[in-house]
Design a protein around this motif. Structure first.
Motif, PDB file in Angstrom:
ATOM      1  N   LEU A  16       0.837  -1.203   0.000  1.00  0.00           N
ATOM      2  CA  LEU A  16       0.000   0.000   0.000  1.00  0.00           C
ATOM      3  C   LEU A  16       0.872   1.254   0.000  1.00  0.00           C
ATOM      4  O   LEU A  16       0.533   2.251  -0.660  1.00  0.00           O
ATOM      5  N   LEU A  17       1.990   1.216   0.711  1.00  0.00           N
ATOM      6  CA  LEU A  17       2.909   2.351   0.719  1.00  0.00           C
ATOM      7  C   LEU A  17       3.402   2.649  -0.695  1.00  0.00           C
ATOM      8  O   LEU A  17       3.420   3.817  -1.127  1.00  0.00           O
ATOM      9  N   ARG A  18       3.813   1.618  -1.436  1.00  0.00           N
ATOM     10  CA  ARG A  18       4.283   1.818  -2.808  1.00  0.00           C
ATOM     11  C   ARG A  18       3.179   2.387  -3.688  1.00  0.00           C
ATOM     12  O   ARG A  18       3.429   3.278  -4.519  1.00  0.00           O
ATOM     13  N   MET A  19       1.963   1.918  -3.499  1.00  0.00           N
ATOM     14  CA  MET A  19       0.850   2.393  -4.318  1.00  0.00           C
ATOM     15  C   MET A  19       0.520   3.855  -4.012  1.00  0.00           C
ATOM     16  O   MET A  19       0.172   4.626  -4.908  1.00  0.00           O
ATOM     17  N   LEU A  20       0.643   4.240  -2.764  1.00  0.00           N
ATOM     18  CA  LEU A  20       0.305   5.619  -2.383  1.00  0.00           C
ATOM     19  C   LEU A  20       1.368   6.613  -2.849  1.00  0.00           C
ATOM     20  O   LEU A  20       1.073   7.800  -3.001  1.00  0.00           O
ATOM     21  N   ARG A  21       2.580   6.142  -3.073  1.00  0.00           N
ATOM     22  CA  ARG A  21       3.644   7.034  -3.536  1.00  0.00           C
ATOM     23  C   ARG A  21       3.369   7.589  -4.931  1.00  0.00           C
ATOM     24  O   ARG A  21       3.998   8.568  -5.343  1.00  0.00           O
ATOM     25  N   VAL A  22       2.454   6.977  -5.651  1.00  0.00           N
ATOM     26  CA  VAL A  22       2.096   7.456  -6.989  1.00  0.00           C
ATOM     27  C   VAL A  22       1.429   8.824  -6.921  1.00  0.00           C
ATOM     28  O   VAL A  22       1.520   9.626  -7.848  1.00  0.00           O
ATOM     29  N   PHE A  23       0.796   9.124  -5.788  1.00  0.00           N
ATOM     30  CA  PHE A  23      -0.001  10.352  -5.667  1.00  0.00           C
ATOM     31  C   PHE A  23       0.858  11.451  -5.030  1.00  0.00           C
ATOM     32  O   PHE A  23       1.240  11.344  -3.858  1.00  0.00           O
ATOM     33  N   PRO A  24       1.155  12.507  -5.771  1.00  0.00           N
ATOM     34  CA  PRO A  24       2.059  13.548  -5.264  1.00  0.00           C
ATOM     35  C   PRO A  24       1.520  14.320  -4.072  1.00  0.00           C
ATOM     36  O   PRO A  24       2.292  14.914  -3.313  1.00  0.00           O
ATOM     37  N   ASP A  25       0.206  14.313  -3.891  1.00  0.00           N
ATOM     38  CA  ASP A  25      -0.378  15.059  -2.774  1.00  0.00           C
ATOM     39  C   ASP A  25      -0.648  14.176  -1.560  1.00  0.00           C
ATOM     40  O   ASP A  25      -1.332  14.589  -0.620  1.00  0.00           O
ATOM     41  N   VAL A  26      -0.128  12.933  -1.556  1.00  0.00           N
ATOM     42  CA  VAL A  26      -0.292  12.023  -0.421  1.00  0.00           C
ATOM     43  C   VAL A  26       1.072  11.742   0.196  1.00  0.00           C
ATOM     44  O   VAL A  26       2.008  11.344  -0.498  1.00  0.00           O
ATOM     45  N   GLU A  27       1.190  11.946   1.497  1.00  0.00           N
ATOM     46  CA  GLU A  27       2.421  11.667   2.219  1.00  0.00           C
ATOM     47  C   GLU A  27       2.132  10.639   3.310  1.00  0.00           C
ATOM     48  O   GLU A  27       1.317  10.882   4.209  1.00  0.00           O
ATOM     49  N   VAL A  28       2.756   9.481   3.225  1.00  0.00           N
ATOM     50  CA  VAL A  28       2.612   8.468   4.270  1.00  0.00           C
ATOM     51  C   VAL A  28       3.551   8.838   5.404  1.00  0.00           C
ATOM     52  O   VAL A  28       4.777   8.827   5.259  1.00  0.00           O
ATOM     53  N   ILE A  29       3.000   9.195   6.551  1.00  0.00           N
ATOM     54  CA  ILE A  29       3.796   9.710   7.668  1.00  0.00           C
ATOM     55  C   ILE A  29       4.071   8.655   8.730  1.00  0.00           C
ATOM     56  O   ILE A  29       4.811   8.924   9.687  1.00  0.00           O
ATOM     57  N   GLY A  30       3.479   7.459   8.576  1.00  0.00           N
ATOM     58  CA  GLY A  30       3.725   6.430   9.572  1.00  0.00           C
ATOM     59  C   GLY A  30       3.058   5.122   9.228  1.00  0.00           C
ATOM     60  O   GLY A  30       2.149   5.068   8.396  1.00  0.00           O
ATOM     61  N   GLU A  31       3.543   4.060   9.877  1.00  0.00           N
ATOM     62  CA  GLU A  31       2.972   2.725   9.726  1.00  0.00           C
ATOM     63  C   GLU A  31       2.828   2.108  11.111  1.00  0.00           C
ATOM     64  O   GLU A  31       3.654   2.343  11.994  1.00  0.00           O
ATOM     65  N   ALA A  32       1.787   1.314  11.286  1.00  0.00           N
ATOM     66  CA  ALA A  32       1.564   0.605  12.549  1.00  0.00           C
ATOM     67  C   ALA A  32       1.160  -0.829  12.246  1.00  0.00           C
ATOM     68  O   ALA A  32       0.428  -1.088  11.286  1.00  0.00           O
ATOM     69  N   SER A  33       1.618  -1.746  13.074  1.00  0.00           N
ATOM     70  CA  SER A  33       1.323  -3.158  12.874  1.00  0.00           C
ATOM     71  C   SER A  33       0.270  -3.692  13.833  1.00  0.00           C
ATOM     72  O   SER A  33      -0.104  -4.861  13.759  1.00  0.00           O
TER      73      SER A  33
END
Length: 234
Positions: A16-33
């Motif tokens: 999902l992180l790789r897929m979200l990187r396609v969108f320039p206005d989306v910044e993944v700021i963290g992950e939780a397990s």
């Protein structure tokens, strides 16, 4: 758009992180397990949206949603199972994605999220099995069935359990919305678990005292006494 990814599977988070990187206005700021980490990161990072798995060990995604503060970010549930969709949309989730997530479907989700703002109040996601409470630097997993009563403290609520109390950043009204119908308000600043009530003792001017099975006494105002008795007779 600041996003937090919550999934107990590392491969699912990475994809999902790789897929979200396609969108320039989306910044993944963290992950939780897990749910406890999700709650902690949500409080620290203040994301605009949480991509939240449903099935996780110990606590599920709906428990996480119910434990978030009232000014919670938008929620997008991400799961391999379609049977939770009705519950998710009843909770007015921003979207519901099925794994494996397709790029075109994710693009529609991002488009839907653009321009949205934090909701001041969230509808109930159904009675959760657990709440996660970050109190005094530690995250506690609380079984909702163990809660005896709730006490308002400004924009916080004291969750009273057998032998201890925890403070959660919620309003009493919003927390009761999530815990209905197992709890009933007894006072402007208090509510009790119906299963914990032993007796209701009348007092002067129509007020009452609610005696819990643990021996704790909770005030009950005249305005709420009739509803409490009706619910107990249920």
């Amino acid at each position: 758009m600041r996003a937090l990814i919550v999934d107990d599977e590392a491969l699912a988070r990475s994809k999902l992180l790789r897929m979200l990187r396609v969108f320039p206005d989306v910044e993944v700021i963290g992950e939780a397990s897990d749910g406890a980490s999700a709650l902690m990161l949500a409080a620290q990072l203040r994301p605009d949206v949480i991509f939240l798995d449903v099935q996780m060990p110990e606590v599920d995604g709906f428990d996480v949603a119910a434990s978030l503060p009232d000014d919670a970010p938008a929620l997008v549930f991400v799961t391999a199972f379609d049977q939770y969709a009705v519950r998710a949309f009843d909770a007015q989730a921003a979207d519901y994605l099925l794994k494996p997530v397709e790029p075109e479907r994710l693009a529609r989700t991002i488009q839907r999220l653009r321009g949205t703002v934090r909701s001041a109040a969230r509808p109930s996601v159904g009675m959760p099995a657990h709440l996660m409470v970050a109190d005094r630097g530690k995250t506690h997993v609380v079984r909702c069935a163990d809660i005896e009563w709730l006490e308002a403290a400004d924009n916080y609520v004291n969750i009273h359990l057998p032998g201890r109390s925890l403070l959660i950043r919620r309003t009493l009204a919003a927390l009761l919305n999530d815990l209905a119908p197992a709890f009933v308000r007894t006072h402007r600043g208090a509510a009790v678990a119906l299963a914990a009530v032993l007796a209701v003792r009348p007092r002067a001017k129509g007020d009452a005292t609610v005696v819990l099975r643990s021996g704790v006494e909770v005030p009950c105002s005249r305005q709420h006494r009739e509803m409490l008795v009706q619910r107990l007779r249920g």
